[in-house]
Write an enzyme that holds these catalytic residues in place. Structure first.
Site, PDB file in Angstrom:
ATOM      1  N   LYS A  48       0.835  -1.206   0.000  1.00 50.50           N
ATOM      2  CA  LYS A  48       0.000   0.000   0.000  1.00 50.50           C
ATOM      3  C   LYS A  48       0.865   1.250   0.000  1.00 50.50           C
ATOM      4  O   LYS A  48       0.669   2.153  -0.815  1.00 50.50           O
ATOM      5  CB  LYS A  48      -0.909  -0.028   1.232  1.00 50.50           C
ATOM      6  CG  LYS A  48      -2.050   0.946   1.165  1.00 50.50           C
ATOM      7  CD  LYS A  48      -2.908   0.841   2.418  1.00 50.50           C
ATOM      8  CE  LYS A  48      -3.700  -0.457   2.434  1.00 50.50           C
ATOM      9  NZ  LYS A  48      -4.237  -0.754   3.764  1.00 50.50           N
ATOM     10  N   ARG A 118      -3.099   3.308   8.435  1.00 54.05           N
ATOM     11  CA  ARG A 118      -3.418   2.169   7.571  1.00 54.05           C
ATOM     12  C   ARG A 118      -2.307   1.136   7.604  1.00 54.05           C
ATOM     13  O   ARG A 118      -1.136   1.465   7.627  1.00 54.05           O
ATOM     14  CB  ARG A 118      -3.620   2.663   6.133  1.00 54.05           C
ATOM     15  CG  ARG A 118      -4.462   3.920   6.042  1.00 54.05           C
ATOM     16  CD  ARG A 118      -4.533   4.474   4.636  1.00 54.05           C
ATOM     17  NE  ARG A 118      -5.143   3.548   3.710  1.00 54.05           N
ATOM     18  CZ  ARG A 118      -5.158   3.723   2.397  1.00 54.05           C
ATOM     19  NH1 ARG A 118      -4.549   4.777   1.862  1.00 54.05           N
ATOM     20  NH2 ARG A 118      -5.740   2.838   1.623  1.00 54.05           N
ATOM     21  N   GLY A 127      -8.380  -6.905   3.790  1.00 53.34           N
ATOM     22  CA  GLY A 127      -9.211  -6.978   4.976  1.00 53.34           C
ATOM     23  C   GLY A 127      -8.571  -7.696   6.144  1.00 53.34           C
ATOM     24  O   GLY A 127      -9.209  -7.950   7.150  1.00 53.34           O
ATOM     25  N   MET A 129      -5.989  -6.707   7.969  1.00 53.68           N
ATOM     26  CA  MET A 129      -5.499  -5.889   9.064  1.00 53.68           C
ATOM     27  C   MET A 129      -6.376  -4.664   9.218  1.00 53.68           C
ATOM     28  O   MET A 129      -7.302  -4.455   8.465  1.00 53.68           O
ATOM     29  CB  MET A 129      -4.051  -5.562   8.834  1.00 53.68           C
ATOM     30  CG  MET A 129      -3.205  -6.812   9.088  1.00 53.68           C
ATOM     31  SD  MET A 129      -1.489  -6.507   9.070  1.00 53.68           S
ATOM     32  CE  MET A 129      -1.246  -6.263   7.346  1.00 53.68           C
ATOM     33  N   ARG A 375      -3.255  -1.422  -6.470  1.00 60.63           N
ATOM     34  CA  ARG A 375      -2.456  -2.649  -6.408  1.00 60.63           C
ATOM     35  C   ARG A 375      -2.880  -3.536  -7.564  1.00 60.63           C
ATOM     36  O   ARG A 375      -3.952  -3.323  -8.136  1.00 60.63           O
ATOM     37  CB  ARG A 375      -2.664  -3.372  -5.075  1.00 60.63           C
ATOM     38  CG  ARG A 375      -4.109  -3.804  -4.904  1.00 60.63           C
ATOM     39  CD  ARG A 375      -4.360  -4.442  -3.558  1.00 60.63           C
ATOM     40  NE  ARG A 375      -5.791  -4.484  -3.316  1.00 60.63           N
ATOM     41  CZ  ARG A 375      -6.357  -4.433  -2.121  1.00 60.63           C
ATOM     42  NH1 ARG A 375      -5.621  -4.314  -1.049  1.00 60.63           N
ATOM     43  NH2 ARG A 375      -7.654  -4.503  -1.996  1.00 60.63           N
ATOM     44  N   HIS A 496     -16.135  -8.381   1.045  1.00 60.67           N
ATOM     45  CA  HIS A 496     -15.130  -9.263   1.637  1.00 60.67           C
ATOM     46  C   HIS A 496     -15.293 -10.699   1.141  1.00 60.67           C
ATOM     47  O   HIS A 496     -14.344 -11.341   0.701  1.00 60.67           O
ATOM     48  CB  HIS A 496     -15.249  -9.209   3.162  1.00 60.67           C
ATOM     49  CG  HIS A 496     -14.288 -10.112   3.857  1.00 60.67           C
ATOM     50  ND1 HIS A 496     -14.627 -11.379   4.247  1.00 60.67           N
ATOM     51  CD2 HIS A 496     -12.988  -9.943   4.189  1.00 60.67           C
ATOM     52  CE1 HIS A 496     -13.576 -11.941   4.813  1.00 60.67           C
ATOM     53  NE2 HIS A 496     -12.572 -11.106   4.784  1.00 60.67           N
ATOM     54  N   SER A 810      13.310 -42.111 -10.589  1.00 61.91           N
ATOM     55  CA  SER A 810      12.097 -41.316 -10.474  1.00 61.91           C
ATOM     56  C   SER A 810      11.820 -41.182  -8.990  1.00 61.91           C
ATOM     57  O   SER A 810      11.685 -42.191  -8.286  1.00 61.91           O
ATOM     58  CB  SER A 810      10.933 -42.009 -11.186  1.00 61.91           C
ATOM     59  OG  SER A 810       9.747 -41.290 -10.934  1.00 61.91           O
ATOM     60  N   CYS A 879       7.633 -38.524  -9.493  1.00 58.65           N
ATOM     61  CA  CYS A 879       6.284 -38.985  -9.752  1.00 58.65           C
ATOM     62  C   CYS A 879       5.396 -38.959  -8.512  1.00 58.65           C
ATOM     63  O   CYS A 879       4.310 -39.493  -8.504  1.00 58.65           O
ATOM     64  CB  CYS A 879       6.305 -40.389 -10.343  1.00 58.65           C
ATOM     65  SG  CYS A 879       7.059 -41.594  -9.227  1.00 58.65           S
ATOM     66  N   TYR A 899      11.830 -34.132 -15.695  1.00 59.16           N
ATOM     67  CA  TYR A 899      10.370 -34.030 -15.791  1.00 59.16           C
ATOM     68  C   TYR A 899       9.718 -34.158 -14.424  1.00 59.16           C
ATOM     69  O   TYR A 899      10.329 -34.638 -13.467  1.00 59.16           O
ATOM     70  CB  TYR A 899       9.819 -35.118 -16.725  1.00 59.16           C
ATOM     71  CG  TYR A 899       9.958 -36.520 -16.184  1.00 59.16           C
ATOM     72  CD1 TYR A 899       8.970 -37.066 -15.346  1.00 59.16           C
ATOM     73  CD2 TYR A 899      11.071 -37.307 -16.480  1.00 59.16           C
ATOM     74  CE1 TYR A 899       9.098 -38.340 -14.833  1.00 59.16           C
ATOM     75  CE2 TYR A 899      11.206 -38.586 -15.966  1.00 59.16           C
ATOM     76  CZ  TYR A 899      10.221 -39.101 -15.144  1.00 59.16           C
ATOM     77  OH  TYR A 899      10.338 -40.353 -14.618  1.00 59.16           O
TER      78      TYR A 899
HETATM   79  P1  ADP Z   1      -7.593  -2.190   3.530  1.00 63.01           P
HETATM   80  O1  ADP Z   1      -6.207  -2.667   3.527  1.00 63.01           O
HETATM   81  O2  ADP Z   1      -8.493  -2.983   4.390  1.00 63.01           O
HETATM   82  O3  ADP Z   1      -8.113  -1.936   2.165  1.00 63.01           O
HETATM   83  P2  ADP Z   1      -7.184   0.647   3.765  1.00 63.01           P
HETATM   84  O4  ADP Z   1      -6.012   1.150   4.514  1.00 63.01           O
HETATM   85  O5  ADP Z   1      -7.063   0.665   2.302  1.00 63.01           O
HETATM   86  O6  ADP Z   1      -7.555  -0.778   4.296  1.00 63.01           O
HETATM   87  O7  ADP Z   1      -8.412   1.513   4.205  1.00 63.01           O
HETATM   88  C1  ADP Z   1      -9.699   1.137   3.911  1.00 63.01           C
HETATM   89  C2  ADP Z   1     -10.478   2.279   3.400  1.00 63.01           C
HETATM   90  O8  ADP Z   1     -10.412   3.391   4.273  1.00 63.01           O
HETATM   91  C3  ADP Z   1      -9.997   2.842   2.087  1.00 63.01           C
HETATM   92  O9  ADP Z   1     -10.459   2.115   0.996  1.00 63.01           O
HETATM   93  C4  ADP Z   1     -10.607   4.216   2.106  1.00 63.01           C
HETATM   94  O10 ADP Z   1     -11.946   4.158   1.684  1.00 63.01           O
HETATM   95  C5  ADP Z   1     -10.530   4.585   3.547  1.00 63.01           C
HETATM   96  N1  ADP Z   1      -9.372   5.445   3.755  1.00 63.01           N
HETATM   97  C6  ADP Z   1      -8.120   5.093   4.067  1.00 63.01           C
HETATM   98  N2  ADP Z   1      -7.312   6.166   4.137  1.00 63.01           N
HETATM   99  C7  ADP Z   1      -8.079   7.242   3.849  1.00 63.01           C
HETATM  100  C8  ADP Z   1      -7.831   8.638   3.728  1.00 63.01           C
HETATM  101  N3  ADP Z   1      -6.631   9.165   3.908  1.00 63.01           N
HETATM  102  N4  ADP Z   1      -8.861   9.425   3.406  1.00 63.01           N
HETATM  103  C9  ADP Z   1     -10.085   8.909   3.204  1.00 63.01           C
HETATM  104  N5  ADP Z   1     -10.387   7.613   3.302  1.00 63.01           N
HETATM  105  C10 ADP Z   1      -9.398   6.771   3.614  1.00 63.01           C
HETATM  106 MG    MG Z   2      -7.597  -0.763   0.942  1.00 67.71          MG
HETATM  107 MG    MG Z   3      -9.524  -2.981   6.126  1.00 67.73          MG
END
Ligand code: ADP
Ligand code: MG
Ligand code: MG
Length: 923
Positions: A48, A118, A127, A129, A375, A496, A810, A879, A899
């Site tokens: 990220k 984040r 999702g 963390m 990503r 999710h 083998s 094998c 192989y």
């Molecule tokens: P995940 O790894 O679970 O996707 P993120 O760190 O991407 O977590 O955060 C999830 C959501 O939080 C992002 O998709 C965004 O909508 C919101 N978010 C994160 N940082 C910001 C920010 N600086 N401003 C506004 N929204 C944010």
């Molecule tokens: Mg995200």
């Molecule tokens: Mg999240």
């Protein structure tokens, strides 16, 4: 490593100079988005943080911020929970730079800056963390935010979100409690289903007070009002989330190491919840389900953060063409055309830059687009193939890159069975119960369960379950893994459930709106299509999911084999051009051989001859062979079986004309052939012309306590040379017959379970003389190889001596793993799951599925070296089960085997994995 989030393990920031101060002086733990490290960007900043830095560099609008490196996380864990002493100062210094660009200050009560905190590991763990938004709000800054934006409702909406997130993630209070407060509030306002944006400001203010009271009650201390305390608490929580149960489960599943650590990005907030010219969303630059080249995504107006993925409100399509008919006006394209235009441009830019499909998170604040994440997008196997091919045609990537783009496990989905199309089923009178989104393709039939733990418990004995949830959350991961498929009532294609299921290659139907899940009552209520009638399903009822068309069927619906994917052959041609390793199949029958060839097998790596003895028409003859009292008797019965075996080999050789076929001589504990019923025993005795007592006693003498380590393989061949001689004759005669038909035959006769060179020398004499007898009788010769399966550690150690007789090895890695680890495959189930699971975690991979490089792998390598030293042109292959496992295939490429051989339907996966191993090796 610290264990999962107990409050006692709070990470602390050390103020004292520590012994690591020398190191800290050199190590930089914080980077502005605008000033990333020179190398190892992803490793240090996480996926990220690296993406944010790269987008910043490209001039794409990204709210400014900084990233704390994974190294800081690792250092904190290594020191038992104390941060590097310089971290705080580094963060504050970077924050100053961020503030300068924004003319707002963190903690300031007139121009407050709010932050998001984040998480971000090296690879995306969607999702897995925790993220905390709106850090910096307190009773004073919320007023300033209200005044500055002239929007009090918005300010308090942000505040209640913050208290909820912080209370849940940092203070460890059940998030449910906070959510209940909101629903209670809506109920008290007389509208339980009131949309969030309609909750009036004074109610929100009361809500915030309630939520803070809740914190006091459950955390035993007031909600922290100091923004800096909030910030460090949030950073600690992100670090800790690296070892949360769900993150650990995810790492297990994908074999990611525990010691990578997570980075923490601290970013200035932008707001999607400031009104109807604001919003938030997620998008893929192409359709992640089928690969179509069409911007694909969902958004919500006037919403913040994870509202889209959480399934709280049903998101709208980004592009008008992707909207349900009649709902086009709700698309971003129609609702905010200017923003849409910005979006299309940025998406194209990102895709061209990263040369891959991007999975984008964005927020729109007052008509301006901000990118929050990019990503490489996860995709289904079908989409992966299509996208790789399209990108080659668009000139974006090379064919080698295309090969690397298709994940072998995703490609495996293509080979998955599926439910017939709804129209075809309708003709048979099978009508779907309900429809939802085709979130992840494939088919699943099973009994329904409503809870992840229940899914795991129930699936333990092989029972097939379908996990049914209102929506899934990361806490459900283990249940999703155990289930055949996942069904949710809420959430979109990027929910999710959908994202995780696609990643797992598991069937998922999401967002079935005619469905209501009452987890507590254990009920699934479905409003049947079109009608008003409701049907209720309870735990244990059977449902079938069609993840390809998004249908749910009551009961079991017959499933059919996978359909072909357009372009797959083209991709496989690139695959075959890129790989060095040959791929054979394990096949024991003429039909198996034909299937294998159709999947692209380049020979048979293992043809077991046991089944040739077990077939109904020859079993009693085989039993007579085993129980015969004299060699003459035995030979008489062998002579009966020989022509049948010969015929099997003839057909297999024809099916594999021009390709090598490795035939393993009998490897079966003799007692397995013994009759179990008295009537059968009587029949054998009669055939042998002896008394039942005598024959029964002979059978009893064959009993073994541990047949795996018993009288099998070469041992059998030595004590009963007639059996191997007869098999060798059948093989060579069959080869002569097929060669006489004008086809090319390349038989390889393989001796199993060899521990001594001497065993093989003697058996070689038997086999070669049998072959010579045939050649002499027919006045015809055919080439063949004589070799051995290497499946005992001793054989690896004396491989040079064994290579004196063996023209090929083998590796039988199933038995080699069993004997090297001293773990019985049949009994591993009693402890291996614990070894692999949460509790003990002594193993990260099942050694029977993925080769144990350090142990078994080292033996394989030794055997290769020693074998080659004695016989430079020795042919080497494998094998065992591992022959179809991509990470094991990478290992076999490294040691230079000729192989791999695997089950026929895995051949395409193995070809792909082999090509990728070659290409990665060249890099
Ligand atoms: P995940 O790894 O679970 O996707 P993120 O760190 O991407 O977590 O955060 C999830 C959501 O939080 C992002 O998709 C965004 O909508 C919101 N978010 C994160 N940082 C910001 C920010 N600086 N401003 C506004 N929204 C944010
Ligand atoms: Mg995200
Ligand atoms: Mg999240």
């Amino acid at each position: 490593m610290l264990s999962e989030g107990t409050p006692a393990m709070r990470l602390r920031c050390s103020r004292r100079a520590r012994s690591d101060s020398v190191r800290s002086a050199m190590t930089r733990y914080v980077h502005l988005f605008s000033d990333p490290p020179a190398t190892q960007v992803k490793e240090l900043l996480g996926g990220k943080g690296a993406g944010l830095a790269e987008m910043t560099r490209l001039g794409i609008p990204v709210p400014p911020g900084l990233t704390i490196t994974t190294e800081a996380c690792r250092a904190a864990y290594a020191s038992g929970g104390t941060w590097p002493s310089t971290l705080r100062a580094e963060v504050l210094a970077a924050l100053l730079v961020v503030e300068q660009g924004l003319d707002a200050r963190f903690g300031d009560t007139t121009q407050p800056l709010l932050l998001s905190v984040r998480s971000g590991a090296r690879v995306s763990m969607p999702g897995m963390m925790d993220t905390i938004l709106n850090v910096g709000l307190n009773d004073a800054t919320v007023e300033a935010l209200a005044a500055r934006t002239n929007d009090r409702r918005f300010a308090f909406d942000a505040y209640r979100r913050f208290v909820t997130m912080y209370g849940g993630v940092v203070l460890g209070i059940d998030r449910h409690l906070f959510e209940t407060e909101l629903s209670d509030l809506k109920r008290s306002l007389g509208n339980p289903s009131m949309p969030d944006p309609e909750v009036p400001v004074d109610a929100l203010e009361r809500l915030v007070a309630r939520l803070k009271a809740l914190v006091l009650e459950h955390a035993g201390k007031p909600f922290p009002s100091d923004p800096h305390e909030q910030l460090w608490g949030a950073v600690a929580a992100v670090f800790e989330s690296w070892n949360s149960k769900r993150a650990v489960t995810y790492r297990r599943m994908y074999n990611y190491p525990d010691d990578w650590g997570t980075a923490v990005s601290v970013q200035s907030m932008v707001f999607g919840n400031m009104g109807d010219d604001c919003g938030t969303g997620v998008a893929f630059t192409r359709n992640p389900s089928n690969g179509e080249r069409l911007l694909y995504g969902e958004y919500l107006l006037n919403a913040q953060g994870e509202d889209v993925v959480a399934g709280i409100r049903t998101p709208k399509a980004i592009a008008a063409v992707s909207s349900p008919r009649g709902r086009e006006s709700e698309s971003l394209e129609r609702a905010l055309p200017d923003v849409y235009a910005q979006f299309v441009a940025v998406a194209a830019r990102l895709e061209t830059h990263f040369r891959d499909v991007q999975d984008i998170e964005f927020t729109i604040q007052r008509g301006k687009l901000w990118l929050l994440q990019t990503r490489n997008g996860k995709r289904t196997g079908r989409a992966a193939v299509r996208i790789a091919i399209d990108m080659v045609d668009e000139g974006l990537i090379t064919t080698d890159e295309a090969v690397l783009r298709v994940d072998p496990s995703a490609a495996e989905q293509l080979l998955h069975p599926r439910v017939p199309e709804p129209e075809r089923l309708a003709k048979e009178g099978i009508v779907a119960l309900a429809s939802g989104l085709p979130a992840s393709p494939g088919a699943a039939t099973g009994i329904i369960v409503f809870d992840a733990d229940d899914a795991v418990r129930t699936a333990k004995d092989g029972t097939k379950v379908v996990l049914v949830r209102g929506e899934t959350s990361p806490e459900d991961i283990h249940g999703m893994k155990a289930a055949q498929g996942i069904l949710t009532a809420m959430g979109g294609m990027t929910s999710h459930a959908a994202v995780v299921a696609r990643g797992m290659g598991k069937c998922c139907v999401a967002g079935v709106s005619d469905m209501h899940v009452d987890v507590r009552a254990g009920k699934l209520i479905v409003r049947a299509h079109g009608g008003r009638a409701e049907r209720t399903f309870v735990r244990g009822d059977v449902l079938t999911l069609d993840g390809t068309f998004g249908k749910v069927y009551a009961g079991e619906v017959p499933v059919e084999p996978a359909a072909s994917v357009p372009g797959f052959d083209r991709l496989m041609a690139w695959v075959d051009a890129a790989r060095r390793l040959r791929v054979r199949a394990n096949a024991d029958t003429p039909k198996g051989a034909r299937d294998a060839r159709a999947f692209g097998a380049e020979g048979i790596g293992l043809c077991r001859t046991e089944h040739m003895f077990f077939a109904a028409d020859r079993l009693s003859a085989v039993r007579c062979v085993v129980l015969a009292g004299t060699p003459e008797d035995r030979n008489k019965w062998l002579a009966e079986i020989e022509p049948m075996q010969r015929q099997d080999f003839v057909e297999i050789f024809r099916a594999m004309a021009g390709l090598p076929v490795t035939i393993r001589l009998l490897d079966w504990p003799l007692h397995e052939f013994m009759p179990r019923e008295p009537a059968e025993m009587a029949q054998i005795a009669a055939a042998l012309g002896e008394s039942v007592e005598v024959v029964s006693r002979r059978a009893e003498l064959l009993h073994e306590l541990n047949p795996m380590l018993g009288h099998r393989g070469a041992r059998l061949g030595l004590t009963h040379p007639d059996i191997y001689a007869a098999q060798a004759r059948a093989i060579i005669e069959a080869a002569c017959i097929v060669v006489a038909e004008g086809l090319e035959v390349l038989p390889e006769i393989m001796i199993p379970v060899v521990m001594l060179a001497e065993e093989l020398t003697r058996i070689e004499a038997t086999v070669r003389s049998a072959a010579e007898t045939v050649f002499a009788a027919r006045g015809q010769r055919v080439p063949y190889l004589f070799g051995t399966m290497i499946e005992l550690p001793r054989a690896c150690i004396v491989a040079d001596k064994i290579a004196a007789s063996a023209e090929f090895f083998s590796f039988g890695t199933n038995d080699l793993t069993q004997t090297t680890l001293g773990v019985s495959r049949d009994d591993a189930g009693h402890f291996l799951p614990d070894y692999l699971g949460e509790g003990l975690r002594v193993l990260t991979r099942d050694p029977f599925a993925s080769i144990d490089r350090d142990g078994v792998g080292a033996l394989v390598q030794m055997a290769c070296e020693r074998g080659r030293s004695a016989r430079p042109d020795i042919k080497l292959g494998i094998c065992g089960e591992h022959g179809g496992d991509p990470s094991s295939i990478a290992f076999f490429e490294e040691v230079g085997l000729a192989y791999v051989s695997c089950s026929p339907f895995r051949v395409p996966i193995a070809r792909l994995a082999a090509a990728q191993a070659s290409l990665r090796g060249k890099k």
